[in-house]
Design a protein around this motif. Structure first.
Motif, PDB file in Angstrom:
ATOM      1  N   LYS A  51      -4.207   2.479   0.967  1.00  0.00           N
ATOM      2  CA  LYS A  51      -4.340   2.643   2.418  1.00  0.00           C
ATOM      3  C   LYS A  51      -4.403   4.119   2.806  1.00  0.00           C
ATOM      4  CE  LYS A  51      -1.911  -1.614   3.488  1.00  0.00           C
ATOM      5  NZ  LYS A  51      -0.787  -2.220   4.169  1.00  0.00           N
ATOM      6  N   SER A  52      -4.639   5.013   1.833  1.00  0.00           N
ATOM      7  CA  SER A  52      -4.800   6.442   2.100  1.00  0.00           C
ATOM      8  C   SER A  52      -6.066   6.917   1.409  1.00  0.00           C
ATOM      9  CB  SER A  52      -3.619   7.241   1.549  1.00  0.00           C
ATOM     10  OG  SER A  52      -2.410   6.831   2.129  1.00  0.00           O
ATOM     11  N   TRP A  53      -6.625   7.990   1.886  1.00  0.00           N
ATOM     12  CA  TRP A  53      -7.809   8.561   1.278  1.00  0.00           C
ATOM     13  C   TRP A  53      -7.827  10.078   1.468  1.00  0.00           C
ATOM     14  CZ3 TRP A  53      -7.685   5.674   5.684  1.00  0.00           C
ATOM     15  CH2 TRP A  53      -8.154   6.281   6.842  1.00  0.00           C
ATOM     16  N   ARG A 102      -6.530  17.602   1.929  1.00  0.00           N
ATOM     17  CA  ARG A 102      -6.381  16.925   3.232  1.00  0.00           C
ATOM     18  C   ARG A 102      -6.528  15.429   2.973  1.00  0.00           C
ATOM     19  NH1 ARG A 102      -7.378  20.769   7.655  1.00  0.00           N
ATOM     20  NH2 ARG A 102      -8.055  22.702   6.689  1.00  0.00           N
ATOM     21  N   ALA A 103      -5.598  14.710   3.528  1.00  0.00           N
ATOM     22  CA  ALA A 103      -5.615  13.254   3.344  1.00  0.00           C
ATOM     23  C   ALA A 103      -5.367  12.578   4.687  1.00  0.00           C
ATOM     24  CB  ALA A 103      -4.549  12.842   2.355  1.00  0.00           C
ATOM     25  N   LEU A 133       2.455  11.151  -0.622  1.00  0.00           N
ATOM     26  CA  LEU A 133       1.391  11.842  -1.372  1.00  0.00           C
ATOM     27  C   LEU A 133       1.887  13.177  -1.945  1.00  0.00           C
ATOM     28  CD1 LEU A 133      -1.565  11.507  -2.155  1.00  0.00           C
ATOM     29  CD2 LEU A 133      -2.187  12.709  -0.074  1.00  0.00           C
ATOM     30  N   GLN A 134       2.728  13.883  -1.199  1.00  0.00           N
ATOM     31  CA  GLN A 134       3.262  15.157  -1.688  1.00  0.00           C
ATOM     32  C   GLN A 134       4.050  14.951  -2.973  1.00  0.00           C
ATOM     33  OE1 GLN A 134       5.932  17.109   1.032  1.00  0.00           O
ATOM     34  NE2 GLN A 134       6.369  18.752  -0.393  1.00  0.00           N
ATOM     35  N   PHE A 135       4.871  13.941  -3.039  1.00  0.00           N
ATOM     36  CA  PHE A 135       5.691  13.690  -4.229  1.00  0.00           C
ATOM     37  C   PHE A 135       4.826  13.227  -5.396  1.00  0.00           C
ATOM     38  CE2 PHE A 135       8.425  12.855  -0.499  1.00  0.00           C
ATOM     39  CZ  PHE A 135       9.264  13.941  -0.637  1.00  0.00           C
ATOM     40  N   THR A 136       3.755  12.510  -5.082  1.00  0.00           N
ATOM     41  CA  THR A 136       2.839  12.070  -6.136  1.00  0.00           C
ATOM     42  C   THR A 136       2.137  13.272  -6.767  1.00  0.00           C
ATOM     43  OG1 THR A 136       2.471  10.041  -4.873  1.00  0.00           O
ATOM     44  CG2 THR A 136       0.936  10.510  -6.643  1.00  0.00           C
TER      45      THR A 136
END
Length: 184
Positions: A117-119, A133-134, A145-148
């Motif tokens: 659900k993110s891109w 940028r997401a 996303l930052q932790f990933t």
């Protein structure tokens, strides 16, 4: 006085002959000695001339060899500089290739690192700085996303530059530093 010499009688003619014979012997010996000394001197000069020519030829040969050695030395130095330059270029290109391969691996892992659900809307890499940028409809997904990205090897110093929400869409702007290929 002139008359006395004219009428002088030689009572010992054998003495006169002996003196003449001695004079002839001394003259012959002197001529022979002069000839031998002249011949010896001639041969000495000839041998000295031959030795001088040999030394000149040897000297010329040594100078030629020295000149050839200097040319070979200069050529070797030039070739070594060229080889060093080529090796430096090769090493630089090897580093660039390793970095590019690692960046390709990072880029290939980005889709799996991006939550559902993110891109990603933008990815920039300039001077070892990465900007990502997401967007997402789910705030939880985009904030994780930052932790990933922190788990990806070779990327460090990840900072959130901007996190905003417009209507139901969440925008995330991250900056990171590319640290290069991880040590194995």
């Amino acid at each position: 006085m002139e008359f006395q010499n004219q009428y002088q009688v030689n009572f010992l003619p054998w003495r006169q002959q002996k003196i003449i014979k001695k004079k002839q012997t001394v003259t012959i010996f002197s001529i022979a000695a002069f000839c031998s000394v002249s011949i010896a001197g001639f041969f000495l000069i000839l041998f000295q001339h031959i030795e001088i020519e040999k030394k000149q030829i040897t000297n010329h040969s040594h100078q030629q060899k020295h000149h050839n050695i200097q040319q070979i030395k200069q050529k070797t130095i030039t070739q070594k500089k060229h080889l060093d330059k080529l090796l430096a270029q090769k090493n630089h290109l090897d580093n660039v290739m390793r970095n590019n391969q690692f960046l390709l691996l990072v880029l290939q892992n980005l889709p799996s690192a991006t939550p559902s659900k993110s891109w990603l809307t933008a990815f920039q890499y300039i001077d070892n700085k990465i900007e990502i940028r997401a967007s997402s409809y789910d705030f939880q997904n985009v904030s994780s996303l930052q932790f990933t990205f922190e788990k990806l090897q070779g990327i460090g110093d990840i900072k959130v530059k901007k996190l905003s929400r417009i209507n139901k869409l969440t925008f995330l702007h991250l900056t990171a530093k590319y640290q290069g290929e991880p040590d194995e």
